[in-house]
Design a protein around this motif. Sequence first.
Motif, PDB file in Angstrom:
ATOM      1  N   GLN A 169       1.104  -5.412   2.791  1.00  0.00           N
ATOM      2  CA  GLN A 169      -0.115  -5.910   3.416  1.00  0.00           C
ATOM      3  C   GLN A 169       0.001  -7.426   3.671  1.00  0.00           C
ATOM      4  O   GLN A 169       0.644  -8.142   2.899  1.00  0.00           O
ATOM      5  N   SER A 183       0.843  -1.191   0.000  1.00  0.00           N
ATOM      6  CA  SER A 183       0.000   0.000   0.000  1.00  0.00           C
ATOM      7  C   SER A 183       0.882   1.246   0.000  1.00  0.00           C
ATOM      8  O   SER A 183       1.819   1.367   0.813  1.00  0.00           O
ATOM      9  N   VAL A 230      -1.527   1.249  -4.826  1.00  0.00           N
ATOM     10  CA  VAL A 230      -0.882  -0.006  -4.436  1.00  0.00           C
ATOM     11  C   VAL A 230       0.060  -0.459  -5.534  1.00  0.00           C
ATOM     12  O   VAL A 230      -0.102  -0.095  -6.709  1.00  0.00           O
TER      13      VAL A 230
END
Length: 510
Positions: free
Chosen positions: A207, A180, A223
């Motif tokens: 993540q 992210s 992302v």
Amino acid sequence: MNPPSPLDEAFGNAPRQRGGAPLAASLGPVLISIGLICIFFFGAIFFWFFCRIEPGPGEFVVLICKAGEDLPEGQVLATEPGQKGIHLEVLSEGRHFRNPYTWAWEIHKVTDIPAGQLGVQTRLYGKPLAEGRIMAEAGSKGIVPEVLRPGKYRVNPYAYKVELFDATQIPAGSAGVVTSLVGDDLFTRPEVKENAFLAPAGFKGVQPGILDPGTYYLNPYAVTVAEVNLQSQRFEMSGEDAINFLTVDGFIVHVEGTIEYALIPQKVAEVTHRVGDMEDIIKKIVMPLARGFSRLEGSKNPAKNYITGQTRQQFQDNLEAHLKSRCLGWGVAVHSVLIRNIAPPDEIASIIREREIAVQNARKIEQQITQAQSQAELARQEMLAQQNKEKVEAETARLRALITARQNQEVRLIAAREQLEVVKLEAAAAEAQADALLLKAEADRKVIELGNEAQSSVMTGKVQAFGGGIPFARHALYEKLGPRIDSILAGDDENGLGGLFRPFLPSTRP
């Protein structure tokens, strides 16, 4: 007199009114009607050709208001009704009408997002982007978090700029590790560990969740996705990557083999973030563990033990168990470890090899002796089996002959018994036939006797009826002669019986 028509009045043919006033004064309503018709006609032409907006297929219209309230300072689009400038809302395909004195318009092509791609919008109007933010919030300038999937969109080019990117493709057998680029920093939250490798939801960083195989439409400004192979990998421990260790007697042993491993899906994000790609994982985790174990385990045995198969197999099993247990905590699953070659030092290799060859030859001779004994035992068993077979065949033949003789004896005995029964039946049949003939002869005799008695009784009754034998005889004679008396008396033969009675008959001649 009829009143004048409007045409007569229009062309001046109407008579003058009483008092000398001209009739042309009555032309006013007619001219007004003609004027209205002209105004309507030219108005329709103006409305159709100058006010009509008709975008074609795959097009839309951007409206620009020429009159109205000026936009506030710094605002580039009219977002409310009554404001002057470029309006945010656009007109879709179809037919629209606007006053060209108060409106201007531009026709643009729709934005086409092809298959396998996505569109990222950058909002060009609104309040400035907050400090430290990458993605635009509602009502602010900047990159819009939501992306445009494949399709056609009517995007106002004065309000948004659209960039095309390829969609994220995760092939089968792989996974996607998501990083992210937006959110809070980890150090701003005291409850998050300082040395945490993975970022919770809402934070910047790697993540914990991964993307399964498929197609994903993700904003590349929000992302990044790293593709990681989850299929089994093979690493060849050969050449520079081979393992060398010292034995307990001070010799260097060279080990070559193959390690088969794969990443655990639940720990892919952590291991790739902590260690790196597949090459880093094999060089920083698997091989150091394999070399460390080999040095410790290899120093427990002399060099000669690594030439035989038992020590090699034990070394391979221990190395595989060690790598499986130690690599599991890192998120690496070791499937198998195969040791192809363990090369001892040349100083003892030839001696140990010769001794091993001698041992193998001795084992081979022992196997040959055992094999010869087995063949002799097999020949003896075959001879015994042949003798037993011949005995069984002779006994079988004797039993078959005995059974055949008994069967023949039974057959003949049954045939004699059947023949005796037949003779008995034939004798009984002959006796019955003789009895039948005797009974038939006796019956015939009685029938004849009864017939004679009946005839005698009839004759006796007839004689008695005629009163004696002479009358009965005469009656019998008459019965015989009566039917034929004409033929007898009418005969031509004069010497016959009829000739005796001819003289007594009446003459029939004239």
